[in-house]
Design an enzyme around this catalytic site. Structure first.
Site, PDB file in Angstrom:
ATOM      1  N   SER A 127       0.827  -1.205   0.000  1.00 27.66           N
ATOM      2  CA  SER A 127       0.000   0.000   0.000  1.00 27.66           C
ATOM      3  C   SER A 127       0.859   1.252   0.000  1.00 27.66           C
ATOM      4  CB  SER A 127      -0.909   0.021   1.224  1.00 27.66           C
ATOM      5  OG  SER A 127      -1.624   1.241   1.296  1.00 27.66           O
ATOM      6  N   TYR A 140      -2.731  -1.074  10.159  1.00 25.29           N
ATOM      7  CA  TYR A 140      -2.718  -1.502   8.762  1.00 25.29           C
ATOM      8  C   TYR A 140      -1.388  -1.131   8.096  1.00 25.29           C
ATOM      9  CZ  TYR A 140      -3.857  -1.756   3.812  1.00 25.29           C
ATOM     10  OH  TYR A 140      -3.839  -2.046   2.472  1.00 25.29           O
TER      11      TYR A 140
END
Length: 247
Positions: A127, A140
């Site tokens: 990400s 995350y």
């Protein structure tokens, strides 16, 4: 004909990536926790297999059924929104089990066959939040940043055997189910003290123009390049917002 195994194909990035590899002539092993023919109907070059990346027996059964793999795309992942203060440790562990340890377990499982053939590539999808910190995504981000570091070291280990390891870093993709799933897992993980901050963050995301976020096709194209172009950078951004962060 080459074969790619892609994890997390029930929707979003994984589904679009499976379709792209199929369109470009590869054999595709598309995996998901609960196979659904309505999502990806099996065909001559497509097999849909059950896979839970957090379960060793499931990984073994899937790879036994898949046969030799030329490319592994570790796309399966779960999201989690929340202020660290409000996130139960069990949720943190669950996130790491899928996003981090699941990725490592899949890579470890396919490495012997790739090393013996002295060919193959592992593409790990992480990400762009690992490039720029964003509020409410601490856990995350940590789970994905760990995969970035792991992949960089893995690339060094595998180079003598002709096997590559690459990273694809997507930006925010509001058109996929990922954000919706992340929100559904919040479970009060934003205490009242953080409500104002969360409101600002969500408002900023809602106002982001469509041409400045990531589309599933952007990620599929980046994965394709990582899997098929040995000369491409080890880290590839996917999507306008991620590309802007990579500079």
């Amino acid at each position: 004909m080459k074969t790619v195994l892609i994890t997390g194909c029930s929707s979003g990035f994984g589904l679009e990536t499976a379709r792209l590899f199929l369109d470009r002539g590869w054999q595709v092993v598309a995996t998901m926790r609960q196979p659904n023919d309505d999502v990806l109907p099996c065909s001559e070059r497509l097999r849909v297999l059950a896979l839970d990346v957090t379960d060793a027996a499931s990984i073994r059964a899937c790879l036994d059924a898949a046969g030799p793999i030329d490319a592994l795309v570790n796309n399966a992942g779960i999201g989690l929104l929340g202020a660290l203060e409000g996130i139960p440790v069990e949720r943190m562990r669950e996130l790491f089990e899928t996003n981090t340890f699941g990725t490592m377990a899949m890579a470890q499982a396919v490495l012997p066959q790739m090393r013996e053939r002295r060919a193959g590539v592992i593409v790990n999808v992480t990400s762009s939040v690992t490039l720029k910190a964003l509020p409410l995504l601490a856990v995350y981000t940590a789970s994905k940043a760990a995969v970035n570091a792991f992949t960089e070291v893995l690339a060094l280990e595998l180079a003598p055997f002709g096997v590559r390891a690459s990273l694809v870093l997507p930006g925010r993709a509001p058109t996929t189910r990922f954000g919706e799933n992340a929100r559904s897992r919040m479970d009060g993980s934003i205490p009242e003290a953080y409500a104002e901050l969360a409101g600002r963050v969500f408002a900023e995301w809602a106002q982001q123009p469509a041409d400045q976020v990531t589309q599933a096709q952007d990620v599929a194209e980046a994965v394709w390049r990582a899997a098929t172009d040995p000369q491409c950078p080890m880290r590839l951004a996917a999507g306008a917002d991620a590309l802007a962060l990579m500079g």
